[in-house]
Design a protein around this motif. Sequence first.
Motif, PDB file in Angstrom:
ATOM      1  N   ARG A  63       0.699  -1.437   0.102  1.00 31.27           N
ATOM      2  CA  ARG A  63       0.248   0.020  -0.185  1.00 31.27           C
ATOM      3  C   ARG A  63       0.690   1.248  -0.060  1.00 31.27           C
ATOM      4  N   MET A  64       1.980   1.239   1.067  1.00 30.26           N
ATOM      5  CA  MET A  64       2.830   2.470   0.851  1.00 30.26           C
ATOM      6  C   MET A  64       3.672   2.814  -0.510  1.00 30.26           C
ATOM      7  N   VAL A  65       4.053   1.465  -1.080  1.00 34.26           N
ATOM      8  CA  VAL A  65       4.610   1.887  -2.575  1.00 34.26           C
ATOM      9  C   VAL A  65       3.536   2.081  -3.486  1.00 34.26           C
ATOM     10  N   ALA A  66       2.340   1.575  -3.322  1.00 34.74           N
ATOM     11  CA  ALA A  66       1.072   2.109  -4.328  1.00 34.74           C
ATOM     12  C   ALA A  66       0.963   3.434  -4.145  1.00 34.74           C
ATOM     13  N   GLY A  67       0.892   3.809  -3.034  1.00 34.24           N
ATOM     14  CA  GLY A  67       0.690   5.358  -2.629  1.00 34.24           C
ATOM     15  C   GLY A  67       1.731   6.345  -3.125  1.00 34.24           C
ATOM     16  N   LEU A  68       2.985   5.827  -3.217  1.00 31.83           N
ATOM     17  CA  LEU A  68       4.220   6.723  -3.501  1.00 31.83           C
ATOM     18  C   LEU A  68       4.149   6.415  -5.117  1.00 31.83           C
ATOM     19  N   THR A  69       3.705   5.639  -5.956  1.00 31.25           N
ATOM     20  CA  THR A  69       4.056   5.451  -7.070  1.00 31.25           C
ATOM     21  C   THR A  69       2.904   5.296  -8.038  1.00 31.25           C
ATOM     22  N   GLY A  70       1.672   5.291  -7.522  1.00 30.65           N
ATOM     23  CA  GLY A  70       0.286   4.981  -8.244  1.00 30.65           C
ATOM     24  C   GLY A  70       0.116   3.681  -8.952  1.00 30.65           C
ATOM     25  N   ALA A  71       1.173   2.636  -8.619  1.00 28.64           N
ATOM     26  CA  ALA A  71       1.267   1.472  -9.358  1.00 28.64           C
ATOM     27  C   ALA A  71       0.152   0.435  -8.846  1.00 28.64           C
ATOM     28  N   ASP A  72      -0.338  -0.409  -9.070  1.00 30.35           N
ATOM     29  CA  ASP A  72      -1.218  -1.515  -8.672  1.00 30.35           C
ATOM     30  C   ASP A  72      -0.238  -2.729  -7.929  1.00 30.35           C
ATOM     31  N   PRO A  73      -0.603  -3.207  -6.880  1.00 31.55           N
ATOM     32  CA  PRO A  73       0.074  -4.159  -6.153  1.00 31.55           C
ATOM     33  C   PRO A  73       0.681  -5.393  -7.140  1.00 31.55           C
ATOM     34  N   GLN A  74      -0.087  -5.850  -8.002  1.00 32.36           N
ATOM     35  CA  GLN A  74       0.630  -6.847  -8.924  1.00 32.36           C
ATOM     36  C   GLN A  74       1.845  -6.166  -9.664  1.00 32.36           C
ATOM     37  N   GLU A  75       1.616  -5.050 -10.167  1.00 29.94           N
ATOM     38  CA  GLU A  75       2.947  -4.700 -10.808  1.00 29.94           C
ATOM     39  C   GLU A  75       4.014  -4.540  -9.905  1.00 29.94           C
ATOM     40  N   ILE A  76       3.972  -4.071  -8.704  1.00 30.17           N
ATOM     41  CA  ILE A  76       4.720  -3.617  -7.745  1.00 30.17           C
ATOM     42  C   ILE A  76       5.680  -5.071  -7.256  1.00 30.17           C
ATOM     43  N   VAL A  77       4.715  -6.159  -7.095  1.00 26.95           N
ATOM     44  CA  VAL A  77       5.493  -7.558  -6.831  1.00 26.95           C
ATOM     45  C   VAL A  77       6.131  -7.827  -7.949  1.00 26.95           C
ATOM     46  N   ARG A  78       5.593  -7.774  -9.201  1.00 26.30           N
ATOM     47  CA  ARG A  78       6.327  -8.223 -10.518  1.00 26.30           C
ATOM     48  C   ARG A  78       7.701  -7.552 -10.513  1.00 26.30           C
ATOM     49  N   VAL A  79       7.730  -6.109 -10.110  1.00 30.19           N
ATOM     50  CA  VAL A  79       9.078  -5.543 -10.340  1.00 30.19           C
ATOM     51  C   VAL A  79       9.858  -5.696  -9.347  1.00 30.19           C
ATOM     52  N   TYR A  80       9.555  -5.991  -8.076  1.00 35.08           N
ATOM     53  CA  TYR A  80      10.547  -6.439  -7.197  1.00 35.08           C
ATOM     54  C   TYR A  80      10.870  -7.830  -7.210  1.00 35.08           C
ATOM     55  N   ARG A  81      10.184  -8.704  -7.640  1.00 35.23           N
ATOM     56  CA  ARG A  81      10.587 -10.135  -7.713  1.00 35.23           C
ATOM     57  C   ARG A  81      11.558 -10.196  -8.843  1.00 35.23           C
ATOM     58  N   THR A  82      11.339  -9.516  -9.908  1.00 37.20           N
ATOM     59  CA  THR A  82      12.376  -9.370 -11.055  1.00 37.20           C
ATOM     60  C   THR A  82      13.670  -8.786 -10.799  1.00 37.20           C
ATOM     61  N   ASP A  83      13.324  -7.680  -9.903  1.00 37.57           N
ATOM     62  CA  ASP A  83      14.845  -7.341  -9.372  1.00 37.57           C
ATOM     63  C   ASP A  83      15.611  -8.283  -8.718  1.00 37.57           C
ATOM     64  N   ASN A  84      14.786  -8.850  -7.513  1.00 38.93           N
ATOM     65  CA  ASN A  84      15.363  -9.726  -6.706  1.00 38.93           C
ATOM     66  C   ASN A  84      16.140 -10.811  -7.514  1.00 38.93           C
ATOM     67  N   THR A  85      15.607 -11.462  -8.564  1.00 43.93           N
ATOM     68  CA  THR A  85      15.948 -12.497  -9.562  1.00 43.93           C
ATOM     69  C   THR A  85      17.095 -12.187 -10.171  1.00 43.93           C
ATOM     70  N   THR A  86      17.166 -10.898 -10.584  1.00 41.06           N
ATOM     71  CA  THR A  86      18.323 -10.429 -11.548  1.00 41.06           C
ATOM     72  C   THR A  86      19.665 -10.282 -10.493  1.00 41.06           C
ATOM     73  N   TRP A  87      19.358  -9.581  -9.284  1.00 39.64           N
ATOM     74  CA  TRP A  87      20.262  -9.429  -8.227  1.00 39.64           C
ATOM     75  C   TRP A  87      21.002 -10.784  -7.786  1.00 39.64           C
ATOM     76  N   ALA A  88      20.123 -11.629  -7.591  1.00 39.40           N
ATOM     77  CA  ALA A  88      20.211 -13.263  -7.393  1.00 39.40           C
ATOM     78  C   ALA A  88      21.354 -13.866  -8.313  1.00 39.40           C
ATOM     79  N   GLN A  89      20.893 -13.620  -9.554  1.00 38.33           N
ATOM     80  CA  GLN A  89      21.688 -14.095 -10.752  1.00 38.33           C
ATOM     81  C   GLN A  89      23.099 -13.387 -10.771  1.00 38.33           C
ATOM     82  N   THR A  90      23.219 -12.245 -10.690  1.00 37.49           N
ATOM     83  CA  THR A  90      24.411 -11.634 -10.398  1.00 37.49           C
ATOM     84  C   THR A  90      25.277 -12.009  -9.412  1.00 37.49           C
ATOM     85  N   GLN A  91      24.683 -12.116  -8.204  1.00 36.54           N
ATOM     86  CA  GLN A  91      25.563 -12.661  -6.919  1.00 36.54           C
ATOM     87  C   GLN A  91      26.149 -14.020  -7.122  1.00 36.54           C
TER      88      GLN A  91
END
Length: 113
Positions: A63-91
Amino acid sequence: MDIDPEISTANGFHIEDIPSRFVSGFTRWIEERADLSCPGAEFLIEMCGFLARTEGLDEEALRMVAGLTGADPQEIVRVYRTDNTTWAQTQAVLDAQGLTSLDEHLDEIGRWG
């Protein structure tokens, strides 16, 4: 002998003004969309970015991120999970034994530039 206990450029020490904060692809994504003039926005962005990387976001954080960005929760989850996957692959590449993996990773980065 008088010793100056203060560390400063005046007594020969180099001091870099580098803020120590958590930054990820997800925090940058939030910053690109957020109204940074809101009081406490930078703290909320850093906190949510750190939580997304370490624990995932609960409903309140979404809700906080949605309030800051105007994005819906599904998009927020998709973005942070994609970022985490990319980070884990790099690590995984950086943690691999030998310099061959690191060299291949750096070559891949060079192709993107």
